[in-house]
Design an enzyme around this catalytic site. Sequence first.
Site, mmCIF file in Angstrom:
data_model
loop_
_atom_site.group_PDB
_atom_site.id
_atom_site.type_symbol
_atom_site.label_atom_id
_atom_site.label_comp_id
_atom_site.label_asym_id
_atom_site.label_seq_id
_atom_site.Cartn_x
_atom_site.Cartn_y
_atom_site.Cartn_z
ATOM 1 N N SER A 1 0.863 -1.188 0.000
ATOM 2 C CA SER A 1 0.000 0.000 0.000
ATOM 3 C C SER A 1 0.893 1.230 0.000
ATOM 4 O O SER A 1 2.101 1.138 0.243
ATOM 5 C CB SER A 1 -0.873 0.008 1.247
ATOM 6 O OG SER A 1 -0.042 0.193 2.385
ATOM 7 N N LYS A 2 0.260 2.353 -0.246
ATOM 8 C CA LYS A 2 1.004 3.600 -0.255
ATOM 9 C C LYS A 2 1.754 3.768 1.072
ATOM 10 O O LYS A 2 2.928 4.122 1.101
ATOM 11 C CB LYS A 2 0.007 4.741 -0.455
ATOM 12 C CG LYS A 2 0.625 6.053 -0.823
ATOM 13 C CD LYS A 2 -0.479 7.053 -1.120
ATOM 14 C CE LYS A 2 0.001 8.468 -1.052
ATOM 15 N NZ LYS A 2 1.035 8.833 -1.981
ATOM 16 N N ARG A 3 1.029 3.461 2.161
ATOM 17 C CA ARG A 3 1.636 3.692 3.467
ATOM 18 C C ARG A 3 2.797 2.752 3.759
ATOM 19 O O ARG A 3 3.887 3.185 4.109
ATOM 20 C CB ARG A 3 0.578 3.591 4.558
ATOM 21 C CG ARG A 3 0.920 4.512 5.709
ATOM 22 C CD ARG A 3 -0.095 4.471 6.734
ATOM 23 N NE ARG A 3 -0.484 3.050 6.894
ATOM 24 C CZ ARG A 3 -0.990 2.554 7.976
ATOM 25 N NH1 ARG A 3 -1.190 3.323 8.991
ATOM 26 N NH2 ARG A 3 -1.332 1.287 8.052
ATOM 27 N N GLU B 1 5.830 3.572 1.653
ATOM 28 C CA GLU B 1 6.564 4.745 2.142
ATOM 29 C C GLU B 1 7.484 4.375 3.296
ATOM 30 O O GLU B 1 8.637 4.789 3.346
ATOM 31 C CB GLU B 1 5.577 5.820 2.613
ATOM 32 C CG GLU B 1 5.504 6.997 1.647
ATOM 33 C CD GLU B 1 4.254 7.834 1.844
ATOM 34 O OE1 GLU B 1 3.791 7.964 3.002
ATOM 35 O OE2 GLU B 1 3.738 8.331 0.822
#
Length: 496
Positions: free
Chosen positions: A262-264, A267
């Site tokens: 996921s994006k999170r 990151e």
Amino acid sequence: MTDHVRVRFAPSPTGMLHIGGLRTALFNYLFAKHHKGSFILRIEDTDQARYVAGAEADITTSLKWAGLDVDEGPEKGGSYGPYRQSERSDIYAKYAAQLVDSGHAYYAFDTSEEIDDMRNRLQSPANPTPKYDSVTRLEMKNSLTLPEEEVKKRLDSGEPFIIRLLVPDGETIRFDDLIRGTVSFESTGLDDQVLLKSDGLPTYHLANVVDDHLMEISHVIRGEEWLSSAPKHILLYRYLGWEPPAMAHLPLIMSPKGGKLSKRNAEELGIPINVRDYIRDRYEPDAVVNFLAYLGWSTGDDREILTLSELTGEFSLDRVSKSGAIFDLKKLQWYNEHYLRARPVQDLVPEVRTIAEDAGYTGFSDDYLAVVIRLMIERAGRLPDVVAQGHFFFRSPESYDDQAMKKAWKENTGELVSEFREAINALSGEGYNAVEIKAQLSSVIEKHGVGFGKLMLPVRLAVTGEGSGPDLFETMVLLGRDEVIARLDAAVGGLN
Ligand code: GLU
């Protein structure tokens, strides 16, 4: 349906293109090109609330960057256009009405409050998320429950309505997925999917099926997250009297820490998530393509380095795996280093010039930059590292690496460095070359009976500010004698 392979990449422009989206595009492209078919770009922009300006341009730029040329699409055109669903909105209502007429869909007039009421009323531990489905539809305001006359009146008076799919009860919906084999879903778990919204626009499901049919798509290749939509699509094909395309659902891309990438969590792991981040960070497109091809597919032997055209030759859906593909950033870096080093230095010069200029380093000749690249490329993970790690080729050190300093700079170091400085200062013209500089360094250490590192490391620190780096003597040659002398003086003056 034609025999010709026609596949589409059908992103919704709801944000910047995700790296997983590029993997889907790539698999479609490889499959199409392997079969000498067509690769189509279709923009699925019927959800106006989620539309993001600039997203379509980002998709187009990303595909071009990766070298995935489309055969038909909004920019390219083609005989099945338009290729933006927002420009096809008059097509879909007709099919929704056809489904109502044939008894496979119905008008619904419920307000969102009424639907919320139904959910609140029916919610129980046994049924935590009640749906608009075979259980509840007969309690709602729709053309199945209201008298025909009233339905007509409501429609004629312009009352807002939606059209829902009448999902059959108690049926097992089966289809063959080219990657997962036979897949089956129980219709009882499905909600009566909204097909046409009150703004007259179709939902993804209706538009997707209608367009795949009208555009004569032979194979739908998309991410596993769409697998649960497939039974609804199968019903739509059946009710519209159309042959469904072959389907292939690609494995999810997983985080190395587990779970879907996921994006999170990307990151947190330093994994760039949007294609534009890879472009900004100047990843090599060939490396990203090669890496993405191996996210869920492989040649089946030990080959790992394949260009886009080699991948095209090798690609087959048979070798796409069912299980999630873990995104290994180290592997991507490995690919990047490989492709970066394979590029001719002359091609890299203009790019390095831009990177250097962006960092404020101007006025360097092509020849100079070419030598910087030759000296730095083996250490660079990505092209910008040539400039970032080779900063000393562009300006004198502003500081010296602390740890290396502690190790290198001892009491008599200044003396040794000064002696070496005098020796190279005496070299002139052709005499100032890597072999000579090294010989002078050797002669100073021999004279003082100390190890090579005792002088080599301080000189490297003085010249580059770093404790390690490319060939020191070549570096000194490129910088030129006067610059090196100035740096040695600055270090000796500043550090003693
Ligand atoms: N518009 C969908 C998406 O954003 C397409 C899914 C499909 O390929 O059917 O990914």
